[in-house]
Scaffold this motif. Structure first.
Motif, PDB file in Angstrom:
ATOM      1  N   PHE A  72       0.456  -1.137  -0.322  1.00 45.92           N
ATOM      2  CA  PHE A  72      -0.240   0.170  -0.239  1.00 45.92           C
ATOM      3  C   PHE A  72       0.776   1.112   0.210  1.00 45.92           C
ATOM      4  O   PHE A  72       0.237   2.103  -0.660  1.00 45.92           O
ATOM      5  CB  PHE A  72      -0.594  -0.114   0.822  1.00 45.92           C
ATOM      6  CG  PHE A  72      -1.922   1.025   1.041  1.00 45.92           C
ATOM      7  CD1 PHE A  72      -2.775   1.330   0.130  1.00 45.92           C
ATOM      8  CD2 PHE A  72      -1.852   2.526   2.161  1.00 45.92           C
ATOM      9  CE1 PHE A  72      -4.060   2.258   0.429  1.00 45.92           C
ATOM     10  CE2 PHE A  72      -2.767   3.292   2.267  1.00 45.92           C
ATOM     11  CZ  PHE A  72      -3.409   3.298   1.190  1.00 45.92           C
ATOM     12  N   GLY A  73       2.328   1.256   0.170  1.00 49.03           N
ATOM     13  CA  GLY A  73       2.901   2.090   0.716  1.00 49.03           C
ATOM     14  C   GLY A  73       2.176   3.783   1.246  1.00 49.03           C
ATOM     15  O   GLY A  73       1.551   3.592   2.571  1.00 49.03           O
ATOM     16  N   LEU A  76      -1.326   5.895  -3.165  1.00 47.08           N
ATOM     17  CA  LEU A  76      -0.970   6.444  -4.012  1.00 47.08           C
ATOM     18  C   LEU A  76      -1.563   6.422  -5.221  1.00 47.08           C
ATOM     19  O   LEU A  76      -1.902   6.661  -5.991  1.00 47.08           O
ATOM     20  CB  LEU A  76       0.800   7.230  -4.247  1.00 47.08           C
ATOM     21  CG  LEU A  76       0.440   7.531  -5.806  1.00 47.08           C
ATOM     22  CD1 LEU A  76       0.109   9.486  -5.729  1.00 47.08           C
ATOM     23  CD2 LEU A  76       2.019   7.989  -6.777  1.00 47.08           C
ATOM     24  N   ASN A  77      -1.085   4.693  -5.292  1.00 46.67           N
ATOM     25  CA  ASN A  77      -1.963   3.688  -6.139  1.00 46.67           C
ATOM     26  C   ASN A  77      -3.848   4.493  -5.820  1.00 46.67           C
ATOM     27  O   ASN A  77      -4.127   4.195  -7.062  1.00 46.67           O
ATOM     28  CB  ASN A  77      -1.770   3.156  -6.468  1.00 46.67           C
ATOM     29  CG  ASN A  77      -0.300   2.822  -7.107  1.00 46.67           C
ATOM     30  OD1 ASN A  77      -0.254   3.471  -7.887  1.00 46.67           O
ATOM     31  ND2 ASN A  77       0.315   1.109  -6.612  1.00 46.67           N
ATOM     32  N   ILE A 100      -2.241  -4.645   0.390  1.00 41.24           N
ATOM     33  CA  ILE A 100      -1.632  -5.599   1.918  1.00 41.24           C
ATOM     34  C   ILE A 100      -0.265  -4.376   2.266  1.00 41.24           C
ATOM     35  O   ILE A 100       0.531  -5.028   0.711  1.00 41.24           O
ATOM     36  CB  ILE A 100      -1.632  -6.738   1.371  1.00 41.24           C
ATOM     37  CG1 ILE A 100      -2.646  -7.646   0.974  1.00 41.24           C
ATOM     38  CG2 ILE A 100      -0.748  -7.575   2.074  1.00 41.24           C
ATOM     39  CD1 ILE A 100      -2.773  -9.336   0.436  1.00 41.24           C
ATOM     40  N   HIS A 103       5.132  -3.051   5.790  1.00 37.20           N
ATOM     41  CA  HIS A 103       5.469  -2.353   6.733  1.00 37.20           C
ATOM     42  C   HIS A 103       4.529  -0.626   6.435  1.00 37.20           C
ATOM     43  O   HIS A 103       5.316   0.359   5.941  1.00 37.20           O
ATOM     44  CB  HIS A 103       6.663  -1.532   6.986  1.00 37.20           C
ATOM     45  CG  HIS A 103       8.098  -2.646   6.972  1.00 37.20           C
ATOM     46  ND1 HIS A 103       8.180  -3.326   8.780  1.00 37.20           N
ATOM     47  CD2 HIS A 103       8.274  -3.231   6.774  1.00 37.20           C
ATOM     48  CE1 HIS A 103       8.281  -4.037   8.913  1.00 37.20           C
ATOM     49  NE2 HIS A 103       8.790  -4.784   7.334  1.00 37.20           N
ATOM     50  N   VAL A 157       2.614 -10.380   2.582  1.00 38.19           N
ATOM     51  CA  VAL A 157       2.320 -10.632   1.662  1.00 38.19           C
ATOM     52  C   VAL A 157       2.438 -11.934   1.020  1.00 38.19           C
ATOM     53  O   VAL A 157       1.477 -12.938   1.079  1.00 38.19           O
ATOM     54  CB  VAL A 157       2.835  -9.610   0.142  1.00 38.19           C
ATOM     55  CG1 VAL A 157       3.600 -10.632  -0.307  1.00 38.19           C
ATOM     56  CG2 VAL A 157       1.656  -9.686  -0.448  1.00 38.19           C
ATOM     57  N   PHE A 180       9.039  -3.374  -4.048  1.00 35.75           N
ATOM     58  CA  PHE A 180       9.959  -2.976  -4.146  1.00 35.75           C
ATOM     59  C   PHE A 180      10.314  -3.460  -4.816  1.00 35.75           C
ATOM     60  O   PHE A 180       9.899  -4.691  -5.719  1.00 35.75           O
ATOM     61  CB  PHE A 180      10.943  -2.993  -3.179  1.00 35.75           C
ATOM     62  CG  PHE A 180      10.239  -1.835  -2.062  1.00 35.75           C
ATOM     63  CD1 PHE A 180       9.256  -0.210  -2.650  1.00 35.75           C
ATOM     64  CD2 PHE A 180      10.062  -1.779  -0.980  1.00 35.75           C
ATOM     65  CE1 PHE A 180       9.683   1.120  -1.864  1.00 35.75           C
ATOM     66  CE2 PHE A 180       9.869  -0.958   0.540  1.00 35.75           C
ATOM     67  CZ  PHE A 180       9.065   0.692  -0.202  1.00 35.75           C
ATOM     68  N   ASN A 185      13.760  -7.108  -3.212  1.00 31.86           N
ATOM     69  CA  ASN A 185      12.373  -7.491  -1.904  1.00 31.86           C
ATOM     70  C   ASN A 185      12.244  -8.916  -2.382  1.00 31.86           C
ATOM     71  O   ASN A 185      10.799  -8.960  -3.022  1.00 31.86           O
ATOM     72  CB  ASN A 185      11.202  -6.111  -1.515  1.00 31.86           C
ATOM     73  CG  ASN A 185      10.726  -6.679  -1.469  1.00 31.86           C
ATOM     74  OD1 ASN A 185      10.926  -7.753  -0.313  1.00 31.86           O
ATOM     75  ND2 ASN A 185       9.339  -6.417  -0.766  1.00 31.86           N
ATOM     76  N   THR A 187      11.011 -12.018  -1.306  1.00 35.64           N
ATOM     77  CA  THR A 187       9.823 -11.872  -0.214  1.00 35.64           C
ATOM     78  C   THR A 187       8.674 -11.726  -1.397  1.00 35.64           C
ATOM     79  O   THR A 187       7.517 -13.010  -1.465  1.00 35.64           O
ATOM     80  CB  THR A 187       9.861 -11.345   0.457  1.00 35.64           C
ATOM     81  OG1 THR A 187      11.166 -11.796   1.384  1.00 35.64           O
ATOM     82  CG2 THR A 187       8.581 -12.672   1.503  1.00 35.64           C
ATOM     83  N   MET A 188       8.246 -10.465  -1.805  1.00 37.81           N
ATOM     84  CA  MET A 188       6.927 -10.222  -2.857  1.00 37.81           C
ATOM     85  C   MET A 188       7.148 -10.823  -4.022  1.00 37.81           C
ATOM     86  O   MET A 188       6.283 -10.570  -4.252  1.00 37.81           O
ATOM     87  CB  MET A 188       7.736  -8.301  -3.057  1.00 37.81           C
ATOM     88  CG  MET A 188       6.086  -7.111  -3.283  1.00 37.81           C
ATOM     89  SD  MET A 188       5.390  -7.539  -1.534  1.00 37.81           S
ATOM     90  CE  MET A 188       4.182  -6.019  -2.292  1.00 37.81           C
TER      91      MET A 188
HETATM   92  C1  SAM Z   1       6.868   0.330  -4.293  1.00 37.94           C
HETATM   93  S1  SAM Z   1       5.756   0.586  -2.763  1.00 37.94           S
HETATM   94  C2  SAM Z   1       4.314   0.766  -2.649  1.00 37.94           C
HETATM   95  C3  SAM Z   1       3.803   2.246  -3.140  1.00 37.94           C
HETATM   96  C4  SAM Z   1       2.216   2.192  -3.448  1.00 37.94           C
HETATM   97  N1  SAM Z   1       1.410   1.511  -4.175  1.00 37.94           N
HETATM   98  C5  SAM Z   1       1.835   3.387  -3.364  1.00 37.94           C
HETATM   99  O1  SAM Z   1       0.823   4.134  -3.897  1.00 37.94           O
HETATM  100  O2  SAM Z   1       2.992   4.700  -2.902  1.00 37.94           O
HETATM  101  C6  SAM Z   1       5.960  -0.835  -2.145  1.00 37.94           C
HETATM  102  C7  SAM Z   1       5.653  -1.248  -0.960  1.00 37.94           C
HETATM  103  O3  SAM Z   1       5.614  -2.433  -0.636  1.00 37.94           O
HETATM  104  C8  SAM Z   1       5.909  -3.196   0.976  1.00 37.94           C
HETATM  105  N2  SAM Z   1       6.190  -3.971   1.159  1.00 37.94           N
HETATM  106  C9  SAM Z   1       7.368  -4.555   0.858  1.00 37.94           C
HETATM  107  N3  SAM Z   1       7.602  -6.092   0.827  1.00 37.94           N
HETATM  108  C10 SAM Z   1       6.372  -6.400   1.499  1.00 37.94           C
HETATM  109  C11 SAM Z   1       5.976  -8.106   1.847  1.00 37.94           C
HETATM  110  N4  SAM Z   1       6.498  -9.137   1.987  1.00 37.94           N
HETATM  111  N5  SAM Z   1       4.432  -7.933   2.700  1.00 37.94           N
HETATM  112  C12 SAM Z   1       4.126  -6.631   2.475  1.00 37.94           C
HETATM  113  N6  SAM Z   1       4.239  -4.912   2.268  1.00 37.94           N
HETATM  114  C13 SAM Z   1       5.928  -5.248   1.523  1.00 37.94           C
HETATM  115  C14 SAM Z   1       6.911  -1.924   1.360  1.00 37.94           C
HETATM  116  O4  SAM Z   1       6.954  -1.720   2.695  1.00 37.94           O
HETATM  117  C15 SAM Z   1       5.915  -0.552   0.294  1.00 37.94           C
HETATM  118  O5  SAM Z   1       5.385   0.165   1.401  1.00 37.94           O
END
Ligand code: SAM
Ligand code: FAD
Length: 669
Positions: A72-73, A76-77, A100, A103, A157, A180, A185, A187-188
């Motif tokens: 969700f970060g 913005l989306n 989802i 952090h 996630v 990311f 990253n 795991t994602m």
């Molecule tokens: C590029 S940012 C997302 C930007 C967001 N969609 C926006 O509109 O601002 C990636 C997000 O993925 C989250 N993230 C990274 N690893 C994750 C995981 N294993 N499970 C859930 N969220 C994760 C990060 O904390 C971060 O907020």
């Protein structure tokens, strides 16, 4: 994810650095949240255009459209999607946006990041206002009068998507894959995550992502997606988009899937709700909001049984450890607090007459817990704060005896006002004084019978008859107990007028409504005395005097024999969680899960057999004001095949069938 007994604490927030342009960068992953070039246009291009939105909404034939986002970060989306939805003329589907995030940003960081987008200012303000902060769990937010549902799952996630997919339902129309970069990253983007995404996809589901990494491309294809490369935005060469191509094979069950109905029923056009208390009225409103024509059948008047008190408190309960009880209590509390706030803001409820979200203070003498939670709660000030007796004067307006928890989003409500406001919409027909309803299924329709004659029918029926649920032939097995409670109506005096918020001690008192405080309440099991008792009034007065010693003299001056009040019955389950979900076919459960009597630990890979179209919401105990709204969302989401507002673990914890499973495991039935 199983959390029971692990320490309860806020989720770990994103650790951010800010670049010179004021954009956030993840310190943990060393990556940007959005492109520094033109974040707005890039997000629109990659995620909306990549999923053919908003054009696709015009041709969408189901009532709602579900987008699921990984990460969700800054939101913005989500805001861009909401903006695009707003700009699209009707007819357009309702939007379900499930995101989802492991952090989440703190509220302050979220506000700072979103301040970069003046064009989104009003939507950003609404998001910040509804944001759950660092409260763990799953959080449902209703926006645009409920036309937009935002589900925020604060979860890894790698746990959340398999959890969502484990119910075996295709829920998602479009994916925003936005973790990311895969290189920082993994795991994602794991195979398990992408396979779970495929299992959750509707047959026409699309996906879009900013990355074009070869491994992601191969793993998406392997999971069942058709993957296409598209030109990247700006200086980026490529990105990926595509569609689900083949139905993903389901994963073998790791737990007996008794909570998943083997037969998926069609979304009904109409529904019966039996019982017009808080649970029934909230369920009727949640179904009606989804376009279902509801007939609500109440044997007497709305809110004339458990929900008949003049004032009730929006309670919750904190604990140092996770449990289903605590997690449900907090998630339902947060949802209810926003739910009633929206009702006050829209004019459905009037402050002072129908309630007030003036906050509530809960005395506690458990100093170890106060100390431990006091520290934890510094990061969750919107949820609760620990105050000593002196600090509490500032919020309560009066001196009282103890330290405790201050819940700023809480307050008091008049349940009958809430019930009437909830059903006051065009497509809920309310039939009061209809007499005792019995339900009978005849060729796929539930008939509502009074003395053997049908007065209404629908393919779906929700039973919300409180303690009377066991009178229904289909529900005689439910382990419900009725707990008598007597409230006392106390005329307000100058002395009580200083009270500015609700005070909960062994009982409770709220600021006066029409010059009366409805104070309560006694708590008696196995007591069916319907008449008011003088000694119960005395009990309520004494416990208030203990909580507020400065009022003792005034309280002693009341003659309890002359006071008015009310007797009601709370409906409780053995584990104090409500019962919300489909009604099981007990005979089929006993047949299918019989081997559990001998070995309770085994997995039986048989889905549950349920009475088609029959649902229950009851056992709201002493917290119906808190639990009924989220329970209603849970039921309506089940009935309409939408993502549920709870994790699988929590939805199992409230499912009525849990008691059959418990008794089989203990070899008691
Ligand atoms: C590029 S940012 C997302 C930007 C967001 N969609 C926006 O509109 O601002 C990636 C997000 O993925 C989250 N993230 C990274 N690893 C994750 C995981 N294993 N499970 C859930 N969220 C994760 C990060 O904390 C971060 O907020
Ligand atoms: C003394 C007392 C104090 C309380 N204080 C609080 C508080 O401070 N905060 C809080 O959140 N909660 C409080 N509660 C609990 C709360 O009131 C309940 O959790 C809530 O009212 C339950 O709502 P319900 O809709 O499940 O049940 P009910 O309100 O009992 O509604 C069930 C309805 O079904 C109808 N019905 C039954 N059988 C049939 C049938 N066969 N056909 C048609 N209709 C039928 C009944 O007439 C009734 O209207 C209190 C309860 C009591 C008794």
């Amino acid at each position: 994810m199983r959390r029971d007994n692990t320490p309860w604490r806020p989720v770990q927030p994103a650790s951010l650095q800010w670049n010179d342009a004021g954009d956030p960068i993840s310190a943990e992953f060393g990556d940007v949240y959005y492109s520094g070039d033109n974040g707005l246009e890039e997000s629109r291009y990659v995620f909306l255009q990549g999923n053919d939105l908003p054009q696709r909404w015009r041709r969408h034939c189901r009532r709602h459209f579900c987008i699921t986002e990984t990460g969700f970060g800054t939101g913005l989306n989500f805001l861009l999607t909401w903006q695009a939805w707003r700009e699209l003329p009707e007819p357009r589907p309702d939007l379900h946006y499930l995101s989802i995030e492991k952090h989440p940003l703190t509220r302050e960081d979220l506000a700072r990041a979103l301040a970069n987008w003046p064009a989104l200012e009003s939507l950003a303000a609404a998001l910040i206002d509804h944001y759950p902060g660092l409260l763990p769990g799953q959080h449902r937010v209703l926006l645009e009068q409920g036309r937009i549902t935002l589900d925020l799952w604060w979860e890894d996630v790698a746990n959340a998507l398999p959890d969502l997919a484990s119910r075996g339902r295709a829920l998602v129309d479009a994916w925003y894959l936005d973790g990311f970069a895969p290189a920082c990253n993994a795991t994602m983007w794991s195979r398990d995550v992408l396979r779970a995404a495929a299992r959750l996809s509707h047959p026409q589901a699309s996906f879009a992502t900013f990355t074009a990494a070869g491994q992601v491309r191969r793993d998406l294809a392997d999971a069942g997606f058709e993957v296409n490369k598209a030109p990247g935005f700006g200086r980026k060469r490529e990105c990926l988009r595509g569609h689900i191509k083949r139905t993903a094979a389901s994963e073998p069950a790791t737990d007996t899937p008794w909570d998943v109905a083997g037969i998926v029923t069609a979304i009904p056009a109409s529904a019966l709700v039996v019982g017009g208390g808080l649970a029934g009225c909230a369920a009727a409103a949640a179904l009606s909001r989804r376009g279902i024509a509801v007939t609500l059948l109440e044997k007497g008047k709305l809110a004339s049984a458990g929900s008949g008190n003049d004032q009730g408190i929006l309670y919750t309960r904190l604990s140092r450890k996770h449990s289903s009880l605590t997690d449900f209590a907090l998630q339902s509390f947060r949802f209810a607090s926003l739910f009633y706030r929206a009702m006050f803001q829209s004019g459905q409820l009037t402050t002072g007459l129908d309630g007030a979200l003036c906050g509530s203070f809960h005395q506690s003498d458990n100093t170890a817990e106060l100390d431990a939670l006091g520290e934890v709660l510094t990061q969750l000030p919107d949820l609760a704060q620990v105050l000593d007796a002196q600090q509490a004067v500032a919020v309560l307006g009066i001196e009282q005896a103890g330290a405790g928890y201050w819940y700023p989003g809480s307050g008091w409500l008049r349940p009958v006002s809430v019930c009437r406001a909830l059903v006051d919409t065009g497509n809920i027909e309310v039939i009061e004084d209809c007499g005792e309803i019995a339900l009978e299924n005849s060729t796929g329709q539930w008939q509502a019978l009074v003395n053997g004659s049908a007065i209404a029918s629908a393919p779906c029926a929700v039973v919300a008859t409180g303690t009377a649920a066991t009178n229904m032939q289909q529900l005689g097995w439910l382990p419900l107990q009725a707990i008598r409670g007597q409230t006392t109506h106390l005329p307000t005096t100058e002395v009580f007028e200083g009270l500015r918020a609700a005070l909960c001690h062994k009982g409770y008192i709220a600021p006066a409504r029409e010059s009366l405080h409805c104070i309560g309440a006694t708590f008696d099991l196995h007591d069916d005395e319907q008449a008011l008792r003088t000694e119960d009034h005395q009990h309520n007065l004494d416990s208030l005097a203990d909580a507020v010693p400065a009022w003792r003299e005034t309280l002693t001056a009341f003659d309890p024999a002359t006071l008015a009040g009310r007797v009601g019955y709370r409906c409780a389950s053995p584990d104090y969680l409500p019962m919300v979900g489909p009604v099981p076919d007990v005979t089929a459960f006993l047949r299918d899960y019989a081997p559990l009597r001998k070995n309770a630990r085994q997995t039986i890979a048989i889905e549950g057999e349920y009475m088609e179209g029959l649902y229950l919401t009851t056992a709201h105990g002493s917290r119906g004001l808190t639990s009924a709204p989220l329970a209603a969302e849970l039921l309506a989401s089940m009935i309409c095949c939408e993502p549920l507002p709870l994790s699988r673990e929590l939805s199992r914890a409230v499912a009525p069938a849990r008691f059959i499973m418990r008794d089989l495991a203990r070899n008691r039935i």
